[in-house]
Design an enzyme around this catalytic site. Structure first.
Site, PDB file in Angstrom:
ATOM      1  N   GLY A  61      -2.187  -7.713 -19.450  1.00 27.60           N
ATOM      2  CA  GLY A  61      -3.409  -7.035 -19.872  1.00 27.60           C
ATOM      3  C   GLY A  61      -3.921  -7.551 -21.197  1.00 27.60           C
TER       4      GLY A  61
ATOM      5  N   TYR B 193       9.832  -0.777  -6.750  1.00 28.43           N
ATOM      6  CA  TYR B 193       8.726  -1.501  -7.386  1.00 28.43           C
ATOM      7  C   TYR B 193       7.918  -2.260  -6.340  1.00 28.43           C
ATOM      8  CZ  TYR B 193       6.319  -4.906 -10.338  1.00 28.43           C
ATOM      9  OH  TYR B 193       5.361  -5.696 -10.935  1.00 28.43           O
TER      10      TYR B 193
END
Length: 247
Positions: free
Chosen positions: A14, A140
């Protein structure tokens, strides 16, 4: 000038993606659960906005503060590694709350705005764990596969409104905080019975033939956000590209 809103910008993909879009001349809304102004360049084209994707009121406040956006990058996520047998269901639900429901909530919140304008792109960041089975990441992987299926269907659903939906699939990136951020969550997830197997896996991860860099993912997200070819998946990093070719 276009505007991108990116979730999970405090580190890793990010943060690098926010820097990349800013360098390309875009307006950037970099969101973080705990805002840190010091990790990004000071600029009138870049704003740091608080956001917790698991809280509806936080999503609403962030979108109000952001104004009109052209691209949403759903990058925020949490990692988990461990034997599924030892993973509490509370931990499973915590992971899905961010990695699945957080992505869905953000997407649902921006769609009325994008649909009204008949213009926009949503980029969902998943993982190369969806491209080939990987051990000790069952929960996950399940969360990321869920977003892959969600994205595939949504892309068809929104095409009539001229909205594009894309997937970016990063490979193994040792430079991120995947392990350190998830350490407290992973305590007790490697029972003694699984120790020999886990040791072999950790040894193989310590000697990868190819790895992904944060910049690989940022560049793939950039390509996805600007792609008009109809391509859905963008593997990011040499290891992810190799897996995608062999899949």
């Amino acid at each position: 000038m276009k505007t991108v809103l990116i979730t999970g910008c405090s580190s890793g993909y990010g943060l690098e993606t926010a820097r990349h879009f800013h360098a390309q001349g875009w307006n950037v809304v970099a969101t973080m659960r705990t805002p840190r102004e010091d990790v990004l360049p000071a600029s009138d084209r870049l704003r740091v906005v608080p956001l917790d994707v698991t809280k509806p009121e936080s999503i609403a406040a962030a979108l109000e503060a952001s104004g009109p956006i052209d691209v949403l990058v759903n990058n925020a996520g949490i990692g988990l590694m461990g034997a599924f047998e030892a993973t509490p269901m509370t931990t499973v639900r915590e992971l899905f709350e961010t990695n699945v429901f957080g992505v869905m909530a953000m997407t649902q919140a921006v769609l009325p705005r994008l649909r009204a304008r008949r213009s926009g792109v949503i980029v969902n960041v998943t993982s190369s764990a969806t491209l080939a089975p990987m051990p000790l990441v069952a929960v996950y992987t399940a969360s990321k596969v869920a977003i892959e299926g969600f994205t595939e269907s949504l892309a068809f659903e929104l095409a009539d409104f001229n909205l594009r939906v894309k997937l970016v699939e990063p490979g193994y990136c040792p430079g991120t905080r995947f392990t350190s951020n998830g350490t407290p969550r992973m305590e007790g997830l490697f029972p003694e019975a699984y120790a020999p197997f886990a040791q072999r896996i950790f040894a193989s991860l310590g000697q990868p033939s190819a790895v992904t860099r944060e910049s690989d993912v940022a560049e793939a997200i950039w390509r996805a956000a600007n792609d008009t070819s109809g391509t859905l998946r963008f593997p990011a990093g040499p290891d992810a590209v190799a897996l995608a070719r062999s899949a």
